[in-house]
Enzyme design. Sequence first.
Site, short mmCIF file in Angstrom:
data_model
loop_
_atom_site.label_atom_id
_atom_site.label_comp_id
_atom_site.label_asym_id
_atom_site.label_seq_id
_atom_site.Cartn_x
_atom_site.Cartn_y
_atom_site.Cartn_z
N TRP A 154 -14.74 -2.89 -21.81
CA TRP A 154 -15.29 -3.12 -20.48
C TRP A 154 -16.39 -2.14 -20.10
O TRP A 154 -16.25 -0.93 -20.27
CB TRP A 154 -14.18 -3.00 -19.43
CG TRP A 154 -14.73 -2.99 -18.04
CD1 TRP A 154 -15.00 -1.90 -17.27
CD2 TRP A 154 -15.11 -4.13 -17.27
NE1 TRP A 154 -15.52 -2.30 -16.06
CE2 TRP A 154 -15.60 -3.66 -16.03
CE3 TRP A 154 -15.09 -5.52 -17.51
CZ2 TRP A 154 -16.06 -4.52 -15.03
CZ3 TRP A 154 -15.54 -6.37 -16.51
CH2 TRP A 154 -16.02 -5.86 -15.28
N MET A 155 -17.48 -2.67 -19.51
CA MET A 155 -18.54 -1.82 -18.95
C MET A 155 -18.92 -2.35 -17.57
O MET A 155 -18.98 -3.56 -17.37
CB MET A 155 -19.76 -1.87 -19.87
CG MET A 155 -20.98 -1.14 -19.32
SD MET A 155 -22.40 -1.22 -20.43
CE MET A 155 -23.10 -2.81 -19.97
N ASP A 162 -21.28 -0.39 -14.02
CA ASP A 162 -22.56 0.23 -13.62
C ASP A 162 -23.22 1.18 -14.63
O ASP A 162 -22.53 1.99 -15.26
CB ASP A 162 -22.34 1.12 -12.39
CG ASP A 162 -21.47 0.49 -11.34
OD1 ASP A 162 -21.22 -0.69 -11.42
OD2 ASP A 162 -21.03 1.24 -10.45
N ARG A 191 -18.67 7.42 -2.31
CA ARG A 191 -18.89 7.53 -3.75
C ARG A 191 -20.33 7.28 -4.21
O ARG A 191 -21.19 6.90 -3.46
CB ARG A 191 -17.96 6.56 -4.46
CG ARG A 191 -18.10 5.10 -4.07
CD ARG A 191 -17.16 4.27 -4.95
NE ARG A 191 -17.21 2.87 -4.67
CZ ARG A 191 -16.38 2.24 -3.83
NH1 ARG A 191 -15.46 2.91 -3.18
NH2 ARG A 191 -16.47 0.93 -3.66
N ASP A 192 -20.48 7.44 -5.54
CA ASP A 192 -21.69 7.09 -6.29
C ASP A 192 -22.89 7.98 -5.96
O ASP A 192 -23.97 7.49 -5.58
CB ASP A 192 -22.05 5.60 -6.09
CG ASP A 192 -20.86 4.68 -6.35
OD1 ASP A 192 -19.93 5.11 -7.06
OD2 ASP A 192 -20.86 3.54 -5.86
N GLU A 223 -22.62 0.53 -2.15
CA GLU A 223 -22.28 1.25 -3.38
C GLU A 223 -23.59 1.66 -4.07
O GLU A 223 -24.65 1.09 -3.83
CB GLU A 223 -21.47 0.35 -4.33
CG GLU A 223 -20.14 -0.09 -3.74
CD GLU A 223 -19.28 -0.88 -4.73
OE1 GLU A 223 -18.11 -0.54 -4.91
OE2 GLU A 223 -19.79 -1.84 -5.34
C1 FRU Z 1 -19.83 -0.48 -8.33
C2 FRU Z 1 -18.57 0.37 -8.33
C3 FRU Z 1 -18.90 1.77 -7.81
C4 FRU Z 1 -17.81 2.60 -8.44
C5 FRU Z 1 -17.65 1.93 -9.78
C6 FRU Z 1 -16.25 1.96 -10.30
O1 FRU Z 1 -19.82 -1.53 -9.24
O2 FRU Z 1 -17.57 -0.25 -7.55
O3 FRU Z 1 -18.96 1.87 -6.42
O4 FRU Z 1 -18.16 3.94 -8.56
O5 FRU Z 1 -18.06 0.60 -9.63
O6 FRU Z 1 -16.19 1.48 -11.61
#
Ligand code: FRU
Length: 513
Positions: free
Chosen positions: A48-49, A51, A181-182, A231
Site C-alpha cells: 500500500w502507498m 501521499d 497534521r501534514d 490535509e
Molecule cells: C492524506 C492523509 C494525511 C495523513 C496520511 C495518512 O491522504 O490522510 O492527512 O497524514 O494520509 O496516511
Amino acid sequence: MNIFLVLLLLVTSLLACESPQPQAGSTAPARYSEPHRPQFHFSPDSMWMNDPNGMVFFDGEYHLFYQFYPDSTVWGPMHWGHAVSRDMVRWEHLPIALYPDSLGYIFSGSAVIDHRNTSGFGDGSTPPMVAIFTQHDIAGEQAGQTDYQTQSIAYSLDKGRTWTKYAANPVIPNPGIKDFRDPKVIWHDATGRWVMVLAAYDKAMFYTSPDLKTWAYASEFGIEGDKRLWECPDLFPMRAAGSDTIAWILITSIQQQGPNGGTATSYFVGDFDGNTFTANPSEQRWLDHGKDNYAMVTWSNVPDGRTLALGWMSNWQYAQVVPTMRWRSAMTLPRHLQLSGTSGGPILRSAPAREVENLRGHTLPLAAGEVENGMMNLAELASPLMEIQFQFSPEQSSARRFGLIWTNDEGDSLRLGFDRERNGWFVDRSQAGASDFSKEFAGIHLGPELDSAKLDLRIFLDWSSLEAFCEAGDVSFTEIFFPNEPMKHLAVFAEGGKAVWGPGSRWELKRIW
Ligand code: FRU
C-alpha cells in the site's frame, strides 16, 4: 460496506499476506508487467502507498518518500517508503526510511536541506536533510483522546539513506485539535527563519522556527463556515510570467466533496508576510479536475527554482478497493506549476516537468481531419503507452460534444471531450473497464466552464491512467481506469455537429521499470 467489498478486502489482504516484502534497491522487477501496473509512473514495488512525502532535491537526486504500509495492500500503520530519481522519471527503490515508534505511525510531512545547519544536526561537512512529519498515536485515538497527532523531526547525513529521530520529539505537541497534521516546511528568506504550514481540521495553521526544533504559532487561514477536512498543505512563492510581482500559493487537499466527488487538491493565490497568509477565501480553486490527484505537494530545494509537484493518483473514495492485487496506487507524473493570468484572475497552470520528455520513443504523426456526427479512427495502437499533442479548431468544431476516444475489443471506452453547451472539458470513464468495486468510480467528470477555449491538448496515457493537460495546462485531469484489455484504438468522436482538427503528434512512451 456491502458483501462484495468485504470479500474483496478479504481476498486482497490474504494475497497481501502471501506477497513478498518490498525489495529495496530493485529497479526492474518482472512483476511490473502485472495487469494495470503503471508503466511510466511511480508505484511501490508492492503493498500500500498513499501521499507523496518529504520531496526534496539533494546532490543530484530527487527524493520521493511516501506513505507506505509494507504488510498489506490496504492502509495500515504508516511508514515512509523511499525512492530516488535523477530525473523524476526513472526511480530506484530504497529501504523504508522511517518506521512507526512509541509516538505513533509516521504520517505525511516534508523534508528540507538545512543549508545553514540551523538545527545543529550537521557534522560540518554535509548539510543535514531534515524530515518533519506527523506522528499518529493509534492507542490515543482508540482511547478517544483528541491530542493523538503531533509533529516530529528526524535527520539524515547520508543522502536520506539512514535517519535519526530527534530525541526531544514531538517538536509541536497537540493543541487539542484531533486533525492536526501534514507539516510542510519552507525557508522564508525575508524573515530568515523556517515556516511550517500544517492542516488543522478545517483550516491551515502557520508556525515559525529559527532551528526546526522550537516552533511558535503564527496564524491560521480558513474558509468561514466550511467544515470540510483539510490535509497535506503546501506554501510557496511564485512569480507570474513577465511580472515582478510575487504571489504566494497555499495548497490544501480537501477530504470530502471535491469538484467531482471525494478527495481533491485545491489552492488559493494570495500573499504571505512570514506570519500570515492572506487571500480571498471564496477564491478556492482546484488544481486538477480529474478524480485522482490528491495530496499534491512540491519538491523542496529544486536547483533551477522550478516549482515541481507530484500527487497521489487516487481518491480515498475507492483507493483501497481498486482492482490491483500486489500493490495499490501510483503517483502522478511530475508537474511543473506556473502562474497563468486569466480573466478570472491568476490560476495555477500545470504541465508535465520537461524531464518527462525522456520517456519519448518513436514519434508517430496524427493526421488532420474532420468528422460529423460519428467517429473517425485516428490510430491503431501497437502500444497503449503514449503522449499526444493535439488541437481541435475552435472556429470549425461546432459539434455539441467532441473529443478523443480510446477503445479496446472488450467494449471498454475512455473519452476526453469538450462540451460546447457548458464550454468545458470533461473525461468520461463510465465505460472504461472494471468499476464494480465502488459505486463512486464510473462517471463523467467535468472541468470548469471557460470564457473561451483554444481546444489544445497534451495527453499522457499509461496502462491504467490518463493525464490530460487542456488549454496549455490551465485545465488538467488526472484519472485512473482499469480496462479489461489495453486500449487498442484511438478515434475522434463528434455528437451533434462537426469536429475539425489540425495535424497532431503522438509519441510511444518507454516503460521505466
Ligand atoms: C492524506 C492523509 C494525511 C495523513 C496520511 C495518512 O491522504 O490522510 O492527512 O497524514 O494520509 O496516511
